[in-house]
Design a protein around this motif. Structure first.
Motif, PDB file in Angstrom:
ATOM      1  N   UNK A 108       0.661  -1.102  -0.016  1.00 43.29           N
ATOM      2  CA  UNK A 108       0.103  -0.168   0.037  1.00 43.29           C
ATOM      3  C   UNK A 108       0.731   0.902   0.117  1.00 43.29           C
ATOM      4  N   UNK A 109       0.047   2.349  -0.292  1.00 39.21           N
ATOM      5  CA  UNK A 109       1.066   3.801  -0.399  1.00 39.21           C
ATOM      6  C   UNK A 109       1.887   3.898   0.945  1.00 39.21           C
ATOM      7  N   UNK A 110       1.290   3.685   2.137  1.00 38.59           N
ATOM      8  CA  UNK A 110       2.220   4.133   3.438  1.00 38.59           C
ATOM      9  C   UNK A 110       3.496   3.297   3.435  1.00 38.59           C
ATOM     10  N   UNK A 111       3.232   2.042   2.986  1.00 35.57           N
ATOM     11  CA  UNK A 111       4.376   1.293   3.170  1.00 35.57           C
ATOM     12  C   UNK A 111       5.317   1.657   2.363  1.00 35.57           C
ATOM     13  N   UNK A 112       4.950   2.003   0.883  1.00 39.05           N
ATOM     14  CA  UNK A 112       5.966   2.589   0.043  1.00 39.05           C
ATOM     15  C   UNK A 112       6.562   3.969   0.480  1.00 39.05           C
ATOM     16  N   UNK A 113       5.824   4.611   0.978  1.00 40.23           N
ATOM     17  CA  UNK A 113       6.138   6.097   1.475  1.00 40.23           C
ATOM     18  C   UNK A 113       7.220   6.007   2.274  1.00 40.23           C
ATOM     19  N   UNK A 114       7.093   5.051   3.534  1.00 38.66           N
ATOM     20  CA  UNK A 114       8.071   4.865   4.577  1.00 38.66           C
ATOM     21  C   UNK A 114       9.263   4.078   4.206  1.00 38.66           C
ATOM     22  N   UNK A 115       9.185   3.169   3.085  1.00 41.06           N
ATOM     23  CA  UNK A 115      10.546   2.647   2.536  1.00 41.06           C
ATOM     24  C   UNK A 115      11.381   3.559   1.824  1.00 41.06           C
ATOM     25  N   UNK A 116      10.608   4.656   1.042  1.00 39.32           N
ATOM     26  CA  UNK A 116      11.340   5.788   0.355  1.00 39.32           C
ATOM     27  C   UNK A 116      11.997   6.899   1.154  1.00 39.32           C
ATOM     28  N   UNK A 117      11.119   7.226   1.944  1.00 33.42           N
ATOM     29  CA  UNK A 117      11.526   8.471   2.893  1.00 33.42           C
ATOM     30  C   UNK A 117      12.070   8.439   4.324  1.00 33.42           C
ATOM     31  N   UNK A 118      11.715   7.015   4.739  1.00 34.51           N
ATOM     32  CA  UNK A 118      11.481   6.825   6.241  1.00 34.51           C
ATOM     33  C   UNK A 118      13.063   6.746   6.849  1.00 34.51           C
ATOM     34  N   UNK A 119      13.978   6.571   6.444  1.00 31.13           N
ATOM     35  CA  UNK A 119      15.311   6.325   6.752  1.00 31.13           C
ATOM     36  C   UNK A 119      16.317   5.554   5.896  1.00 31.13           C
ATOM     37  N   UNK A 120      17.605   5.214   6.766  1.00 31.75           N
ATOM     38  CA  UNK A 120      18.712   4.451   5.639  1.00 31.75           C
ATOM     39  C   UNK A 120      18.069   3.144   5.523  1.00 31.75           C
ATOM     40  N   UNK A 121      17.437   2.352   6.329  1.00 30.21           N
ATOM     41  CA  UNK A 121      16.814   1.037   5.863  1.00 30.21           C
ATOM     42  C   UNK A 121      15.723   0.784   5.682  1.00 30.21           C
ATOM     43  N   UNK A 122      14.774   1.955   5.445  1.00 34.29           N
ATOM     44  CA  UNK A 122      13.355   1.709   4.972  1.00 34.29           C
ATOM     45  C   UNK A 122      12.648   0.857   6.039  1.00 34.29           C
ATOM     46  N   UNK A 123      11.764  -0.112   5.481  1.00 36.24           N
ATOM     47  CA  UNK A 123      10.911  -0.814   6.529  1.00 36.24           C
ATOM     48  C   UNK A 123      11.443  -2.407   6.825  1.00 36.24           C
ATOM     49  N   UNK A 124      12.833  -2.576   6.620  1.00 34.10           N
ATOM     50  CA  UNK A 124      13.480  -3.765   6.965  1.00 34.10           C
ATOM     51  C   UNK A 124      14.552  -3.606   8.043  1.00 34.10           C
ATOM     52  N   UNK A 125      15.284  -4.881   8.259  1.00 34.39           N
ATOM     53  CA  UNK A 125      16.290  -4.637   9.282  1.00 34.39           C
ATOM     54  C   UNK A 125      15.916  -4.395  10.594  1.00 34.39           C
ATOM     55  N   UNK A 126      14.983  -5.468  11.255  1.00 32.68           N
ATOM     56  CA  UNK A 126      14.684  -5.266  12.512  1.00 32.68           C
ATOM     57  C   UNK A 126      14.595  -3.996  13.447  1.00 32.68           C
ATOM     58  N   UNK A 127      15.761  -3.731  14.331  1.00 36.01           N
ATOM     59  CA  UNK A 127      15.475  -2.589  15.020  1.00 36.01           C
ATOM     60  C   UNK A 127      16.046  -1.437  14.421  1.00 36.01           C
ATOM     61  N   UNK A 128      16.516  -1.446  13.136  1.00 33.93           N
ATOM     62  CA  UNK A 128      16.883  -0.283  12.205  1.00 33.93           C
ATOM     63  C   UNK A 128      15.574   0.023  11.322  1.00 33.93           C
ATOM     64  N   UNK A 129      14.291  -0.854  11.467  1.00 35.17           N
ATOM     65  CA  UNK A 129      13.331  -0.704  10.707  1.00 35.17           C
ATOM     66  C   UNK A 129      12.383   0.484  11.300  1.00 35.17           C
ATOM     67  N   UNK A 130      12.211   1.509  10.248  1.00 34.23           N
ATOM     68  CA  UNK A 130      11.518   2.615  10.673  1.00 34.23           C
ATOM     69  C   UNK A 130       9.808   2.381  10.844  1.00 34.23           C
ATOM     70  N   UNK A 131       9.526   1.111  10.530  1.00 35.87           N
ATOM     71  CA  UNK A 131       8.025   0.890  10.921  1.00 35.87           C
ATOM     72  C   UNK A 131       7.707   0.936  12.412  1.00 35.87           C
ATOM     73  N   UNK A 132       8.739   0.968  12.931  1.00 40.16           N
ATOM     74  CA  UNK A 132       8.653   1.022  14.885  1.00 40.16           C
ATOM     75  C   UNK A 132       8.063   2.246  14.920  1.00 40.16           C
ATOM     76  N   UNK A 133       8.445   3.404  14.096  1.00 38.92           N
ATOM     77  CA  UNK A 133       8.024   4.766  14.152  1.00 38.92           C
ATOM     78  C   UNK A 133       6.907   5.135  13.338  1.00 38.92           C
ATOM     79  N   UNK A 134       7.055   4.847  12.040  1.00 41.54           N
ATOM     80  CA  UNK A 134       6.073   5.359  10.969  1.00 41.54           C
ATOM     81  C   UNK A 134       5.121   4.361  11.044  1.00 41.54           C
ATOM     82  N   UNK A 135       3.902   4.701  10.522  1.00 40.20           N
ATOM     83  CA  UNK A 135       3.022   3.710  10.079  1.00 40.20           C
ATOM     84  C   UNK A 135       3.018   3.145   8.800  1.00 40.20           C
ATOM     85  N   UNK A 136       2.644   1.939   8.555  1.00 35.15           N
ATOM     86  CA  UNK A 136       2.891   1.295   7.306  1.00 35.15           C
ATOM     87  C   UNK A 136       1.749   0.583   6.805  1.00 35.15           C
ATOM     88  N   UNK A 137       0.592   0.764   7.686  1.00 43.02           N
ATOM     89  CA  UNK A 137      -0.686   0.236   7.289  1.00 43.02           C
ATOM     90  C   UNK A 137      -0.760  -1.234   6.934  1.00 43.02           C
TER      91      UNK A 137
END
Length: 288
Positions: free
Chosen positions: A82-111
């Protein structure tokens, strides 16, 4: 290999600490006149034998869709990001939405990453791209991280999401709006910006979620290429949950398709912190 503070070191499949192990099948048929039909069926599997005895998961547990593309853009039907996941992966940090405790979905919503029963329009009108997504009001519309589909949440209203992104040269920026989504019926607003200065790439993401006491969260990311290696850093904060995240690490390319990576990430919620240290190897393979 991964170790979290207060626990023993473990051998873990990438889905637990990095990028998920997966295998997929893709096909495209040229219908003529610039029109193409295609499909993707992608399945997550557990490379770590300690999970489910090394067994695989349901076919199509990740993306599973058909699409039709042409000069007008493309229409996609099925289960997809969905668009929220793609947004976080593009803009949300150096690792996007993967990599455990480096994973920005701990902070941002990915729906929930994916919607089942989804319909999307995707169009590119350089330098602007657009994605418009909705989904049916069905019992399993909002996907979850669990590969077996447990814990799925049904939609009582048709979700609606719109993302608009601009990219030209070293600059990219985007906005994503989601309503009636997994987070709730109120508006989730996400803004993002990246600048690639060659010696370092910086990203900034901001989010306000009216479903969570007007949650305000942001994430900052830095990636610096050093030949075959790159160094990465991410910091994030979610005011509504009193949560902060910081991670530092990097990766080294052994070839075009194989790299080794490592990071140290810390997640602190309401004053309670936990640290994860991870080393891994990643090998994507794609047909030519």
């Amino acid at each position: 290999l991964s170790k979290t503070s207060g626990s023993s070191a473990v051998m873990a499949d990438g889905s637990a600490v990095g990028t998920s192990s997966r295998i997929g099948f893709r096909g495209v048929e040229d219908l003529g006149g610039g029109l193409k039909a295609g499909f993707l069926v992608e399945t997550q599997f557990d490379a770590d034998a300690s999970k489910n005895g090394g067994a695989g998961s349901t076919i199509g547990s990740r993306n599973s869709y058909v699409d039709l593309t042409g000069g007008f853009g493309g229409v996609r039907l099925g289960r997809h990001l969905n668009p929220a996941l793609l947004h976080a992966a593009t803009y949300g940090g150096a690792w996007g939405t993967d990599y455990g405790y480096a994973n920005n979905s701990k902070i941002l919503s990915i729906e929930g990453a994916r919607y089942n029963n989804a319909i999307s329009y995707i169009g590119t009108f350089a330098p602007v791209s657009v994605m418009l997504t909705t989904a049916m009001k069905e019992g399993d519309t909002f996907a979850v991280a669990n590969a077996d589909g447990t814990g799925a949440v049904g939609a009582t209203k048709n979700p609606f999401a719109l993302s608009v992104n601009y990219g030209a040269g070293p600059i990219a920026a985007g906005v994503t709006l989601t309503k009636n989504g997994r987070a709730g019926s109120k508006m989730l607003t996400q803004l993002g910006f990246t600048y690639d200065a060659q010696v370092v790439k910086a990203s900034v993401a901001f989010e306000q979620d009216a479903n969570q006491a007007k949650k305000n969260a942001y994430s900052l990311g830095l990636t610096a290429p050093l030949g075959a290696a790159k160094v990465q850093f991410t910091y994030g904060k979610d005011d509504s949950a009193n949560r902060t995240q910081v991670a530092f690490g990097g990766q080294y390319d052994l070839s075009k398709r194989t790299n080794v990576y490592g990071y140290v990430g810390q997640l602190k919620t309401a004053g309670v912190s936990s640290t994860m240290t991870t080393l891994g190897v990643q090998h994507p393979f794609r047909p030519h």
